[in-house]
Scaffold this motif. Structure first.
Motif, PDB file in Angstrom:
ATOM      1  N   GLU A   4       0.960  -1.336  -0.141  1.00 64.32           N
ATOM      2  CA  GLU A   4      -0.100   0.031  -0.120  1.00 64.32           C
ATOM      3  C   GLU A   4       1.000   1.039   0.026  1.00 64.32           C
ATOM      4  O   GLU A   4       2.177   1.108   0.286  1.00 64.32           O
ATOM      5  CB  GLU A   4      -1.003   0.098   1.124  1.00 64.32           C
ATOM      6  CG  GLU A   4      -0.231  -0.002   2.591  1.00 64.32           C
ATOM      7  CD  GLU A   4      -1.120   0.060   3.681  1.00 64.32           C
ATOM      8  OE1 GLU A   4      -2.246   0.541   3.524  1.00 64.32           O
ATOM      9  OE2 GLU A   4      -0.916  -0.108   4.915  1.00 64.32           O
ATOM     10  N   PRO A   5       0.589   2.179  -0.434  1.00 63.10           N
ATOM     11  CA  PRO A   5       1.055   3.779  -0.486  1.00 63.10           C
ATOM     12  C   PRO A   5       2.024   3.790   0.738  1.00 63.10           C
ATOM     13  O   PRO A   5       1.354   3.536   1.937  1.00 63.10           O
ATOM     14  CB  PRO A   5       0.091   4.593  -0.593  1.00 63.10           C
ATOM     15  CG  PRO A   5      -1.044   4.075  -1.410  1.00 63.10           C
ATOM     16  CD  PRO A   5      -0.928   2.626  -0.858  1.00 63.10           C
ATOM     17  N   ASP A   6       3.252   4.212   0.710  1.00 63.67           N
ATOM     18  CA  ASP A   6       4.136   4.173   1.759  1.00 63.67           C
ATOM     19  C   ASP A   6       3.453   5.283   2.932  1.00 63.67           C
ATOM     20  O   ASP A   6       3.723   5.247   3.939  1.00 63.67           O
ATOM     21  CB  ASP A   6       5.359   4.381   1.272  1.00 63.67           C
ATOM     22  CG  ASP A   6       6.438   3.890   2.558  1.00 63.67           C
ATOM     23  OD1 ASP A   6       6.219   2.968   3.158  1.00 63.67           O
ATOM     24  OD2 ASP A   6       7.543   4.554   2.689  1.00 63.67           O
ATOM     25  N   TRP A   7       2.904   6.396   2.284  1.00 62.73           N
ATOM     26  CA  TRP A   7       2.606   7.486   3.034  1.00 62.73           C
ATOM     27  C   TRP A   7       1.603   7.180   4.219  1.00 62.73           C
ATOM     28  O   TRP A   7       1.603   7.652   5.251  1.00 62.73           O
ATOM     29  CB  TRP A   7       2.353   8.627   2.246  1.00 62.73           C
ATOM     30  CG  TRP A   7       1.308   8.550   1.472  1.00 62.73           C
ATOM     31  CD1 TRP A   7       1.008   8.210  -0.013  1.00 62.73           C
ATOM     32  CD2 TRP A   7      -0.190   8.794   1.769  1.00 62.73           C
ATOM     33  NE1 TRP A   7      -0.361   7.976  -0.386  1.00 62.73           N
ATOM     34  CE2 TRP A   7      -1.038   8.383   0.275  1.00 62.73           C
ATOM     35  CE3 TRP A   7      -1.125   9.027   2.597  1.00 62.73           C
ATOM     36  CZ2 TRP A   7      -2.581   8.557   0.490  1.00 62.73           C
ATOM     37  CZ3 TRP A   7      -2.355   9.116   2.631  1.00 62.73           C
ATOM     38  CH2 TRP A   7      -3.083   8.970   1.439  1.00 62.73           C
ATOM     39  N   PRO A  28       3.128   6.115  -5.459  1.00 66.21           N
ATOM     40  CA  PRO A  28       3.587   5.196  -4.248  1.00 66.21           C
ATOM     41  C   PRO A  28       3.419   3.819  -4.676  1.00 66.21           C
ATOM     42  O   PRO A  28       4.120   2.821  -4.258  1.00 66.21           O
ATOM     43  CB  PRO A  28       2.380   5.546  -3.374  1.00 66.21           C
ATOM     44  CG  PRO A  28       1.965   6.867  -3.512  1.00 66.21           C
ATOM     45  CD  PRO A  28       2.049   7.239  -4.914  1.00 66.21           C
ATOM     46  N   LEU A  29       2.715   3.578  -5.660  1.00 67.89           N
ATOM     47  CA  LEU A  29       2.573   2.156  -6.066  1.00 67.89           C
ATOM     48  C   LEU A  29       3.451   1.864  -7.235  1.00 67.89           C
ATOM     49  O   LEU A  29       3.614   0.528  -7.520  1.00 67.89           O
ATOM     50  CB  LEU A  29       1.188   1.762  -6.013  1.00 67.89           C
ATOM     51  CG  LEU A  29       0.178   1.673  -4.969  1.00 67.89           C
ATOM     52  CD1 LEU A  29      -1.235   1.614  -5.163  1.00 67.89           C
ATOM     53  CD2 LEU A  29       0.730   0.453  -4.031  1.00 67.89           C
ATOM     54  N   ALA A  80       8.039   8.029  -3.641  1.00 67.92           N
ATOM     55  CA  ALA A  80       6.915   7.249  -3.074  1.00 67.92           C
ATOM     56  C   ALA A  80       7.276   6.595  -1.546  1.00 67.92           C
ATOM     57  O   ALA A  80       6.363   6.367  -1.003  1.00 67.92           O
ATOM     58  CB  ALA A  80       7.023   5.964  -4.210  1.00 67.92           C
ATOM     59  N   PHE A  81       8.404   6.881  -1.286  1.00 65.29           N
ATOM     60  CA  PHE A  81       8.766   6.323  -0.109  1.00 65.29           C
ATOM     61  C   PHE A  81       9.575   7.272   0.986  1.00 65.29           C
ATOM     62  O   PHE A  81      10.270   8.341   0.487  1.00 65.29           O
ATOM     63  CB  PHE A  81       9.979   4.961  -0.315  1.00 65.29           C
ATOM     64  CG  PHE A  81       9.413   3.742  -1.077  1.00 65.29           C
ATOM     65  CD1 PHE A  81       8.639   2.935  -0.510  1.00 65.29           C
ATOM     66  CD2 PHE A  81       9.426   3.711  -2.376  1.00 65.29           C
ATOM     67  CE1 PHE A  81       7.903   2.061  -0.930  1.00 65.29           C
ATOM     68  CE2 PHE A  81       8.968   2.406  -3.224  1.00 65.29           C
ATOM     69  CZ  PHE A  81       8.020   1.715  -2.471  1.00 65.29           C
ATOM     70  N   PHE A  82       9.377   6.730   2.149  1.00 65.48           N
ATOM     71  CA  PHE A  82       9.917   7.600   3.217  1.00 65.48           C
ATOM     72  C   PHE A  82      11.200   7.008   3.791  1.00 65.48           C
ATOM     73  O   PHE A  82      11.337   6.642   4.850  1.00 65.48           O
ATOM     74  CB  PHE A  82       8.855   7.645   4.223  1.00 65.48           C
ATOM     75  CG  PHE A  82       7.736   8.559   3.912  1.00 65.48           C
ATOM     76  CD1 PHE A  82       6.858   7.974   3.109  1.00 65.48           C
ATOM     77  CD2 PHE A  82       7.580   9.821   4.402  1.00 65.48           C
ATOM     78  CE1 PHE A  82       5.729   8.827   2.594  1.00 65.48           C
ATOM     79  CE2 PHE A  82       6.529  10.559   3.970  1.00 65.48           C
ATOM     80  CZ  PHE A  82       5.656  10.106   3.159  1.00 65.48           C
TER      81      PHE A  82
END
Lengths: 352, 350, 787
Positions: free
Chosen positions: A248-251, C587-588, C649-651
């Motif tokens: 799922e979206p990381d945020w 993000p995906l 997309a990522f942290f």
């Protein structure tokens, strides 16, 4: 070979997967002699855009699907040059006026004027109007919305507007009353599951129904997200298993972990750590109101009813202030600090 | 290129079917609101005194500065347009300047456009020799959305050009007009329309359009949903007719963006937070409008039979706060949750 | 963020009104001629005699009078003081001296130009132009002067940056001749060349001579030289002798560097050239009124010719807010703008510039931009050389950067470092020097310190401190970044309270900006002061300077630009809103871009693997992503995704989903194939369309082709092409149109042209076509460009 979400987008009103009644109505609308301005609204990923493209195809034939991207230039009254991306076919043009911030009024007026002034020469069998699609109308400035309303009346003979909004709460009544409003509710989880199954079938894959249901649940009734998740699942592991991990979206994960951090300890030091996380979220462009909503949902889970109400009321109050302000981080951190204070008191009292 | 296109457009507008390419181009059907706008002041529904005064003014051929105010859809614009048409006849176009909120109405426009228009003198004889009033009419629709600076600029013009120009200001909230202007105008309040009159008019329109409304039940509903606003009612009817091909109560709810009653009652009877969360999410996913919910909720709460006065007070207050925040652009999910919490608390402590 | 104008835009918005006001004011000026007819200076300067000789040569060597003048650079302004009182004063006090009369006689129109430029002898016109210039008209002289000054200045810049190779290219160019005397009375040079160069010369390394010996100046020697130099300027300095008599001789060594190295001539100025020029021109306009001589004012339309000729500035004499067609001089022959107002941050050279001007008047606004730090560093290095301060250029540029364009501050630091008797100055010294930074930056920190410290004396003191510090935004940021650490606050009550005030501040501030209504502005410091009462403590606190906010803003811009480029790069068919792109798709997307492949070699892949690879490539094409080969520091080539959606997309944990290098390579290859495939598809679609129209015109016998054509027609051209065809049938000749490369031109274009011409002949309705798949680069060409 494109993504499923693009590849399996229905092209015909009659082939839409849900809201079929509405599709029929839209089709009959197209067949009438007159076509009103439309205001299409619904949550993200509900299929507004898909329906509009189907509608255009119904109006103009497949020529409306030959799209191209262009950049248009405008000059504001203060002589500032602005440019905006448009997607257009021979029959319609689509813009996101919010891209230019406070200058959206200029874009709307000039663009509609521009389009309205170029006529179709030959209207036999064709529509005598072009269509202007405006995205995110609810985020337009009030100024632009008023301009829009006038434009709608003025150029009604040669162009029709299709406005897209997430919610009509922030669209001024004057515009609402000049449009035919079309509500596009988000698909239910069952509908999403059905769509996922259908897409997988077209791709020649078999999707376990449990996995489909789980994806649908994770996707927050957002079909776009559901399809992307499903395809991501496929890219990670195929054949599917019903218990495989759904990316799922990381945020979203990040908001949850931030909430967990807040609940883990309430101290100024922790607040400092939380701030870094909040900054990260803002940097990644997660809208502040979604951060608020996400935090609220996670934070209240361990609270009792009175405290839940208290926290929700603070969240609403702070979020509202944030809209009026300029620095989201202040308001979100203020909410976190407030929550920590309340929560700490609550925990201490319950221990006594 | 742009100029090229523009010239093409203008000539096209003037003589729409000069080229053989295009078969006779039919005008798009006008909105019913415009099509059935009252032609004379006598057609105005239900505004007895105002019409009486206007009629006398017209008979005398003189008009004071006017200020019409009242809720939307009660016939303010129609009244002044009809009066203007009766005054000026076929030279209405030359004698009337109509500006509404969507036109540019900053101080600059007031200074330039309105002032120049007001300064022109006009004769008391029409081109065809018949007499007509020796003044022009400036109609400022939705005057309450004008800035204070623009209003202040207006006041000087109003005073100076009385000889040649009459102003008619139209607004919903008279308190938004600065006192110097209200004191220069004769004020007329337009009352909300009586229910039976609205229904009668709607029936007339439906008849003229050949729309079957059955027993007229739906018309009652249309009036209810539109709170006596004739314009909204007509627009809703037309949209419904367009979308469904017939007029039904569900169709009306759909096109007006109303929240169905059962959702409102559900919201009012929520007892715990989980229910609330689910309700709010579902409500927004169904793409209903939170501000609409608040509007309807407020009416429901006030007339509700099973709420105590205390509960009504608490809930109504929160409704007011939340709709203010929504107007400022607050997130719907937050405000609904907040309001829901208040309702839960009120339900649990009657 | 973007709800309301940023300061720049606000300025633009407000600017229109201001302009209007300004014009109105100008109009007023026109109608009410200012009574300044009897300019006191006019009488005394009203000479008609030509310049007999340079005044300097006639003035006796009164070095003892002059050399102690610490700031002879100020002489210009003094020379332009109302001369009447000055002269009378001098006449009475210095009656014995004949200088005065000489000056009076020698003051001529020419002099004004010299005044303006300071000592123009430092430019090389004495061996180039001096003989002939007497015959020229004054205007020409002025223009020449300006040109020369510019030239000299250019050369000096070249010298300051020898890397430009200017000198190499001009072997005959005598560098020494072009040196100007801005710094220092460098004794040897002055002695050696005082005949040739009137006194001023840089002790600058580019002059091939080693600067070291020259710099060994004895004090007496210097004084002598000073005297000689002063001679050259005595026409200016003589006025000062009356005022500065009390100065002692040893003040010369104790004067501030700031004064000593103040620019003394026009070309020494570091400020923006257009500004200098504009002021100069404006001053020149006064000549008529002051000296009763005709000033050639440029006609409005020719005003910019000069700037074109020099090719140096665009702005030449366009004042902000000046009307385009307004004559520069009013009917009395005086400039329209009577007053010039110089404004800008401290130390950018306002005063210096002003000293090159007479105090004739002031209301034009000239903003003096900051000195670029490169220029500043160059100047500092010269100063350092002269002061025998050995200093690394890197240190100097650090110093220049630190001074933020304030040369005064930079010189102070340098002087301070020298005073600490260090021959070698390293970068730490500069970093640690607390002096020399602009006072406002310091006061923010001071104010912050005050904010977090309890004051017992005056409860209102803190409010005053805050107001004095200004920049409430920075203060608020400072509070925001420090409030968590200053007080122990286990229950977070202080934190919530502080934040509530910060929120209020933000709300008010935004409201002010949005409505441009400053009535609530006085509330802002009170918000800050409230924070003080909550946060102040007696313990010493260590505060951090607020930078976090800016840092975050920078990062956000970076990520925003990634999203933006994906959004722009994505093809029209997948175009969506940016929020959807950011929240759902990006993000995906990374999961989809890392297909699981057993082996990197595509030939060995199974069918499903190849398919997933193709999907991945297609997605990358759709969203405008690309793997680009980049050289890593280790010297290897790596495939880097561009734009890097992983970052968005990522942290921070993006590396776990990045595909391994081999897979990346496979994807990159596949994507290139995909691009080719798509192009082919587009081409074939176009040619098939042209074939279909051919079919329509030439009625082929083959059934298969006919059906194919019909199919294509149904699929591809159901709209306007269909409608246009009947017309085209009569028009188009059956042969296929080919373009330059021999490709078949899509019929759409051919027909379009016909259709348009047809319509033009028959009706006045035009259609704006934006159709066609032409690979040519389209750009607008104006007709006049073709002629």
């Amino acid at each position: 070979m494109s993504l499923w979400v693009d590849k399996h987008r229905p092209k015909d009103l009659m082939k839409l997967d849900y809201h079929k009644d509405q599709a029929t109505r839209l089709k009959s609308l197209v067949q009438q002699s007159d076509f009103p301005h439309l205001l299409v609204y619904g949550p993200s990923g509900a299929g507004k855009k898909t329906r509009i493209m189907c509608l255009l195809r119904e109006l103009y034939g497949s020529g409306a699907e030959r799209l191209r991207q262009e950049t248009m230039h405008f000059t504001t009254p203060s002589n500032k040059k602005i440019e905006i991306m448009t997607v257009s076919s021979n029959y319609h043009i689509e813009v996101n006026p919010t891209d230019v911030g406070i200058h959206d009024r200029v874009v709307i007026m000039d663009l509609v004027k521009n389009v309205a002034q170029t006529h179709q020469i030959d209207s036999s069998g064709q529509r005598e109007f072009k269509v202007v699609i405006l995205n995110e109308v609810d985020d337009l400035t009030k100024d632009a919305q008023h301009a829009l309303r006038r434009t709608m009346e003025k150029y009604v003979t040669t162009c029709r507007l299709i406005l897209i909004a997430n919610s009509i709460s922030r669209v001024i009544p004057a515009i609402r009353s000049r449009c035919l409003t079309i509500r596009v509710p988000a698909p239910t989880e069952t509908e999403i599951t059905n769509v996922l199954q259908a897409v997988c079938k077209k791709e020649g894959l078999s999707l376990p129904s449990e996995l489909g249901a789980r994806i649908a649940k994770c996707a927050d009734r957002n079909l776009r997200r559901a399809l992307l998740m499903c395809e991501a699942c496929k890219a990670q592991q195929y054949p599917f298993t019903s218990d495989q991990k759904v990316p799922e979206p990381d945020w979203q994960t990040f908001i949850r972990s931030t909430a967990a951090l807040i609940l883990s300890e309430q101290s100024p030091k922790k607040l400092g750590e939380v701030r870094q996380k909040l900054y990260e979220l803002i940097i990644h462009g997660v809208p502040p109101d979604m951060i608020f909503a996400g935090l609220l949902r996670e934070l209240v889970q361990n609270c009792d009813m009175v405290m839940k109400c208290q926290v929700a009321s603070y969240a609403a109050q702070y979020e509202h202030r944030m809209r009026l302000g300029n620095k989201p981080i202040f308001h979100i951190e203020a909410f976190v600090a407030k929550f920590m204070a309340i929560y700490k008191k609550f925990v201490e009292e319950s221990l006594m | 290129m742009q100029a090229f296109l523009k010239t093409g457009k203008i000539s096209n507008a003037d003589k729409p079917s000069s080229s053989g390419v295009k078969p006779s181009k039919k005008k798009p059907p006008a909105p019913w609101v415009e099509k059935y706008r009252p032609k004379t002041i006598d057609d105005i529904v239900d505004q007895g005194e105002v019409i009486q005064v206007l009629r006398e003014c017209l008979a005398g051929g003189d008009l004071p500065h006017l200020l019409f105010y009242g809720p939307p859809g009660t016939g303010k614009t129609s009244a002044i347009l009809a009066a203007a048409r009766q005054l000026f006849g076929d030279i209405t176009r030359d004698r009337v300047l109509e500006l509404n909120a969507s036109d540019e109405r900053g101080i600059q426009v007031i200074r330039d456009k309105v002032k120049t228009f007001a300064q022109m003198t006009v004769s008391s004889i029409r081109p065809d020799g018949r007499p007509c009033p020796p003044y022009k009419l400036v109609i400022l629709d939705e005057a309450d959305s004008m800035t204070n600076a623009a209003q202040a600029a207006l006041r000087r013009t109003m005073e100076r050009e009385t000889r040649t120009t009459r102003f008619c200001l139209i607004c919903n909230y008279v308190s938004r007009i600065i006192p110097p202007i209200t004191s220069r105008c004769s004020k007329f309040r337009f009352k909300p329309l009586a229910r039976e009159n609205v229904i009668k008019r709607l029936q007339d329109v439906c008849e003229a359009e050949g729309v079957d409304v059955g027993t007229g039940e739906v018309l009652h509903q249309a009036v209810d949903t539109c709170e006596g606003d004739m314009r909204r009612a007509l627009t809703a009817l037309q949209c419904c007719q367009r979308l469904l091909g017939k007029i039904t109560s569900e169709g009306l709810i759909e096109v007006t963006g109303l929240v169905p009653d059962h959702l409102i009652n559900e919201f009012l009877s929520i007892k715990n937070y989980n229910e609330l969360e689910k309700f709010v999410e579902n409500f927004l996913m169904e793409a209903y409008s939170a501000s609409q919910l608040l509007e309807q909720l407020s009416a429901t709460v006030v007339s509700s039979g099973h709420l105590t006065n205390k509960q009504k007070c608490v809930i109504s207050e929160k409704v007011a706060i939340c709709s203010h925040r929504l107007l400022d652009g607050g997130a719907e999910v937050m405000q609904l949750t907040d309001l829901g919490c208040t309702i839960i608390m009120a339900n649990n402590n009657p | 963020m973007s709800d309301y104008p940023d300061p720049e835009e606000e300025y633009e918005l407000m600017y229109a009104d201001d302009l209007e006001l300004l014009r109105e004011m100008d109009d007023d000026n026109d109608t009410n001629p200012v009574r300044k007819k009897t300019n006191p200076a006019k009488r005394s300067l009203d000479f008609s005699g030509p310049i007999a000789a340079k005044s300097s040569s006639l003035i006796p060597n009164n070095a003892t009078d002059n050399n102690q003048n610490p700031n002879n650079s100020l002489s210009l302004s003094q020379s332009l003081q109302p001369l009447e009182d000055l002269l009378t004063q001098e006449n009475t006090s210095n009656g014995g001296e004949d200088i005065l009369t000489q000056i009076n006689e020698n003051l001529s129109n020419k002099r004004t130009a010299e005044d303006l430029f300071g000592d123009i002898n430092d430019i090389d016109f004495d061996n180039l132009e001096l003989p002939s210039k007497r015959q020229k008209t004054d205007e020409e002289n002025d223009m020449d002067l300006i040109n020369k000054i510019l030239e000299g200045r250019k050369i000096r810049q070249m010298l300051a940056e020898p890397s430009k190779g200017y000198i190499d290219k001009k072997p005959n160019f005598d560098v020494k001749d072009n040196l100007t005397r801005n710094i220092p009375r460098s004794p040897k040079a002055a002695v050696a060349s005082s005949n040739k160069f009137p006194g001023r010369e840089y002790g600058y390394p580019a002059t091939d001579r080693s600067p070291e010996p020259r710099l060994l100046s004895s004090r007496e020697h210097r004084e002598q030289l000073e005297a000689k130099n002063q001679q050259k300027e005595s026409n200016e300095l003589v006025q000062e002798t009356t005022t500065n008599d009390s100065e002692t001789t040893d003040s010369e060594m104790s004067d501030l560097w700031v004064e000593r190295y103040r620019p003394k001539s026009y070309i020494d100025l570091l400020s923006e050239e257009p500004v200098n020029r504009a002021l100069l021109h404006w001053l020149h306009l006064w000549d008529k009124a002051v000296f009763k001589k005709d000033v050639k004012t440029k006609e409005p339309q020719h005003r910019n010719t000069f700037s074109k000729r020099t090719g140096q500035f665009q702005l030449s004499n366009k004042w902000k807010g000046k009307k385009e067609n307004e004559p520069e001089v009013d009917e009395d022959g005086r400039p329209h703008h009577k007053v010039a107002l110089l404004c800008g941050p401290p130390g950018v050279g306002k005063t210096t510039l002003a000293h090159l001007l007479a105090r004739l008047a002031v209301s034009l606004i000239v903003t003096v931009g900051s000195i670029t730090s490169a220029r500043l560093a160059a100047r500092l290095s010269i100063v350092a050389k002269c002061e025998k301060l050995r200093i690394n250029p890197r240190v100097l540029s650090a110093l220049a950067a630190r001074a933020q364009g304030d040369i005064r501050a930079a010189l102070h630091v340098l002087s301070f470092l020298k005073a600490r008797a260090k021959a070698q100055v390293n970068i730490e010294d500069v970093e640690n020097a607390s002096i020399g930074t602009k006072d406002n930056a310091k006061s923010i920190m001071q104010a912050l310190q005050a904010l977090f410290t309890v004051t017992d004396t005056d409860p209102n003191a803190i409010l005053k401190t805050i107001q004095a510090a200004g920049e409430y935004d920075r203060l608020i940021d400072g509070i925001f970044e420090n409030y968590l650490t200053v007080r122990s606050d286990s229950r977070l009550l202080i934190a919530s309270e502080t934040m509530s005030w910060l929120r209020l501040y933000d709300t008010i501030n935004s409201w002010i900006l949005r409505h441009q209504n400053y009535s609530l502005y006085s509330m802002l410091p009170i918000c800050v002061a409230r924070c003080h009462s909550i946060l102040a403590t007696r313990q010493p606190v260590k505060l951090r300077f607020p930078i976090q906010g800016q840092e975050m803003f920078r990062k956000k811009t970076e990520l925003d630009s990634i999203v933006w480029s994906v959004w722009r790069g994505s093809t029209a068919s997948v175009a969506t809103t940016r929020s959807a792109l950011r929240l759902d798709i990006l993000p995906l997307l990374p999961y989809l871009l890392s297909p699981v492949l057993r082996s990197a070699n595509i030939q060995l892949c199974s069918e499903t693997e190849r398919k997933s690879l193709a999907t991945c490539a297609g997605a990358m094409c759709d969203y405008g992503l690309q793997y680009i080969q980049q050289r890593t520091p280790e010297g290897l080539y790596a495939f880097v995704l561009e734009p890097d959606v992983y970052k968005v997309a990522f942290f921070g944990n993006e590396d776990c989903v990045r595909p391994p290098p081999a897979v990346r390579q496979a994807i990159a290859r596949e994507q290139q194939l995909e691009v080719i495939r798509r192009n082919d598809e587009m081409m074939s679609r176009m040619s098939s369309r042209s074939k279909s129209s051919q079919a329509a015109t030439s009625k082929p016998k083959l059934d298969t082709k006919d059906t194919a054509a019909r199919e294509v027609k149904e699929m591809r051209i159901p709209n306007h092409l269909q409608r246009l065809q009947p017309k085209a049938v009569q028009k188009i000749t059956p042969q296929v149109q080919k373009d330059f490369f021999g490709r078949i031109v899509p019929v759409a274009q051919v027909q379009k042209q016909d259709a348009v011409s047809d319509v033009i002949s028959s009706s006045s309705v035009f259609y704006q076509y934006r159709e066609g798949f032409n690979n040519a680069v389209r750009r607008n060409v104006r007709m006049r460009d073709l002629f």
